[in-house]
Design an enzyme around this catalytic site. Structure first.
Site, PDB file in Angstrom:
ATOM      1  N   GLU B  49       0.853  -1.175   0.000  1.00 17.27           N
ATOM      2  CA  GLU B  49       0.000   0.000   0.000  1.00 17.27           C
ATOM      3  C   GLU B  49       0.893   1.230   0.000  1.00 17.27           C
ATOM      4  OE1 GLU B  49      -3.262  -0.512   2.833  1.00 17.27           O
ATOM      5  OE2 GLU B  49      -3.114   1.636   3.191  1.00 17.27           O
ATOM      6  N   ASP B  60      -5.620  10.462   9.503  1.00 21.43           N
ATOM      7  CA  ASP B  60      -4.301  10.001   9.938  1.00 21.43           C
ATOM      8  C   ASP B  60      -3.829  10.650  11.224  1.00 21.43           C
ATOM      9  OD1 ASP B  60      -3.500   8.062   7.948  1.00 21.43           O
ATOM     10  OD2 ASP B  60      -3.582   9.725   6.535  1.00 21.43           O
TER      11      ASP B  60
END
Lengths: 405, 275
Positions: B49, B60
């Protein structure tokens, strides 16, 4: 005069939260079920007379609404043209228009059974309003505020803490409103089950732009009957400052279908739009997706968000509410900008001429009024939304004037 | 068969789960990032990824936020991320690559042009964090037309009434966000994971990957005992960050340290279902 436009401009957004091509719900899957829950809860609340009656009761007896519509006679004479009225939302409890939508949202949060409130704030006005409502309704409150803004808005930081809120300085990015909003969204993702996010402006994922607009529309609704009482007709020009755009949307929305009413939104021009250091998303940006909605954004050619700049912490945001983006594209509202210097000059003149120290946010709107009023006929009626008071800004202004307090 | 489907089919035949390490494109610089990417398959990555840096990564935590900021400062863009995948594909035509990021850089690049260029560069799948099914049609059609899998996130808050909606149009695999929270913070309990994955499996036969909160080899092993793949991100980025000099430049130990950690994770994942 008062010719309605063929199709109502007041019926947006659609079921997907779209204003034309703008708005929507661009959030992480974790939040999506909650966003849908907020939408259902709001749809049910706004159809509930008891909910609206409680909100109106608070506006009347706690906030002090209706706020006056003041004919600024000395300013009008000094400018020598159009008649200038101020919508005095700076007289609201907590000193700005933010409290109108906050009370509605906190009532909604209670109705949803949420037990914790979070908010982002730029100038601190929305944070103070949220902390105030949470004190009144006995809910814990966490306010995210960019570290830069914590520094330049110390009086409001202290106010929030006095009111019992936890103020969390955010130091990522430029440490201003955009970063505070990122951090509030991160908190919400982590506390999705018990927390309500009280957004301060007409931006974010659907239903926020619509909900905050609906609550703030009390401003324009009052102006409508107040102007009828004062002058026996509709105003000709509405002027309001725009960061995210909540005070402007609140003033404009009830008049959108009145074709004779010209509307002007004033973005923060910072050092001048040509300098690249500004917060004028419509004038200097292009459409993109940030903070849950599709709208005009300040961004580079790779789609990275740029830092906004304004002397006013409340306008220092690289986006704008999606309804404004739409009204800009269809040309219903004119969007212009005023620089830091122009706002400072308006701040000083308003203080001397009207005995009202405005916040730096509406000082931008006033700067534009000062530009256009002299050339307009004397029977033209301008209403400017004086959406906040300037007490919080005296340190910033003093610094710019080279005065140490 | 797509690279993603082929890889999961092969792993199923082997009877083991997948390790999906995450790196942020261009962190701390383009060359180091490419060296890491090229080293991942040999270190035991089954799929990879790649995070596309964005100024405002709302899902995040601090570790990946800082990673993205370093990458942007070093000049990372979506276009350069695709260039990095092209460079990787020259020697490796088998390891699936999934890009994970936010919608605005894609929108700015041009959705149609991005899907065409991504497919041509050797990208296999896309995870766009802030594009829930309600907003996905704009990307879904060009992605499908270019053979890119659109991989959806399923959160603990995604209830049974919503799952079918989220699964509609999903291909490749599903990404189960293990916690209500941002990356690099808490970890889910094994019991919660097992319950959620079982719930998802009632609705789909697609492979299920677990991400958010998997940091150690033991946690990765646990994840592949419950699901089909484990995504490890923040703990790798922490290792990377620990091997930067005071000016933020890569030190010679960086690439071996991160790849060594990937090897340890891969070993645990491969041993997880034995005995």
């Amino acid at each position: 005069m008062n010719q309605p436009l063929p199709n109502s401009l007041r019926s947006s957004p659609d079921a997907r939260g779209r204003f034309g091509g703008f708005g929507g719900r661009y959030v992480a899957e974790t939040l999506m079920p909650l966003i849908l829950e907020v939408e259902r809860a709001y749809d049910s609340a706004r159809a509930d007379p008891a909910f609206l009656a409680e909100w109106r009761r608070l506006l009347t007896h706690y906030v002090g609404r209706p706020s006056p519509l003041w004919f600024a006679e000395r300013l009008t004479h000094a400018l020598g043209g159009a008649k200038v009225y101020f919508k005095r939302d700076e007289l609201n409890h907590t000193g700005a228009h933010k409290i109108n939508a906050v009370l509605g949202q906190i009532l909604l949060a209670k109705r949803m059974g949420k037990t914790r409130i979070i908010a982002e704030t730029g100038a601190g006005q929305h944070g103070v309003a949220t902390a105030t409502a949470c004190a009144l309704m006995d809910l814990p409150c966490v306010v995210y505020m960019g570290a830069t803004d914590v520094e330049r808005q110390q009086p409001n930081v202290f106010r929030m803490r006095l009111l019992g809120a936890e103020v969390v300085p955010v130091s990522s990015g430029a440490a201003t409103l955009k970063d505070a909003m990122n951090e509030a969204l991160r908190d919400w993702v982590a506390n999705v089950r018990d927390t309500y996010y009280c957004i301060g402006t007409v931006a974010g994922p659907h239903p926020y732009p619509r909900m905050v607009r609906d609550f703030q529309s009390v401003i324009g609704e009052e102006v409508r009957w107040q102007m009828e009482q004062a002058e026996g007709r509709l105003p000709d020009v509405l002027v309001a400052a725009i960061g995210g755009g909540s005070n402007a949307m609140g003033l404009f929305h009830p008049f959108l279908d009145d074709a004779s009413v010209r509307m002007i939104g004033v973005e923060a021009g910072g050092h001048g739009v040509e300098s690249g250091r500004h917060a004028a998303s419509l004038t200097g940006g292009r459409p993109g997706v940030l903070h849950g909605n599709r709208t005009y954004l300040l961004q580079d050619e790779h789609g990275q968000i740029l830092e906004a700049h304004s002397i006013s912490a409340g306008l220092d945001y690289p986006g704008i509410g999606p309804e404004h983006a739409w009204l800009h594209e269809i040309g219903r509202v004119e969007y212009v900008s005023a620089t830091d210097e122009e706002a400072l000059e308006a701040f000083r003149r308003c203080s001397r001429l009207e005995g009202i120290i405005p916040a730096l946010e509406p000082a931008h709107a006033l700067a534009h009024v000062m530009k256009i009023a002299p050339a307009l006929p004397k029977d033209t009626l301008i209403v400017m939304n004086l959406c906040g008071r300037g007490d919080k800004d005296i340190f910033t202004v003093a610094r710019h004037l080279g005065v140490s307090l | 068969m797509s690279r993603i489907a082929a890889r999961f089919a092969a792993l199923r035949a082997e009877g083991r789960g997948a390790l999906i390490p995450f790196i942020e494109a261009g962190d701390p610089d383009a060359d180091t990032s490419l060296a890491l990417l090229r080293g991942l398959p040999a270190a035991g990555a089954d799929l990879i990824e790649i995070g596309v840096p964005f100024t405002d990564p709302m899902a995040d935590g601090p570790t990946i936020q800082r990673s993205g900021q370093r990458a942007l400062k070093a000049g990372a863009t979506l276009g350069r991320t695709l260039g990095m995948v092209r460079a990787f594909r020259e020697p490796d035509d088998a390891t699936p690559i999934v890009l994970m990021g936010y919608f605005n850089p894609i929108l700015s690049y041009g959705v149609e042009r991005f899907c065409a260029d991504a497919a041509a560069s050797g990208v296999d799948g896309l995870i766009v964090v802030d594009l829930p099914p309600e907003e996905a049609e704009e990307l879904a059609a060009p992605a499908r037309a270019n053979g890119l899998d659109l991989i959806r996130l399923i959160a603990p808050t995604t209830d049974d009434s919503r799952l079918p909606r989220v699964l509609e149009g999903t291909s490749g695999f599903l990404y189960h966000v293990a916690i209500t929270g941002i990356t690099g913070t808490r970890s889910a309990t094994a019991a919660d994971l097992a319950a959620n994955v079982a719930r998802i499996r009632r609705f789909t036969a697609l492979p299920v990957a677990i991400g958010f909160g998997i940091k150690t080899p033991a946690q990765a092993a646990e994840a592949v005992r419950i699901a089909d793949a484990a995504v490890v991100a923040s703990s790798l980025i922490e290792t990377l960050a620990a091997h930067l000099d005071p000016e933020g430049r890569a030190t010679p130990g960086l690439v071996p340290a991160v790849l060594g950690q990937v090897s340890a994770l891969a070993e645990a994942v491969r041993a997880a279902r034995r005995g």
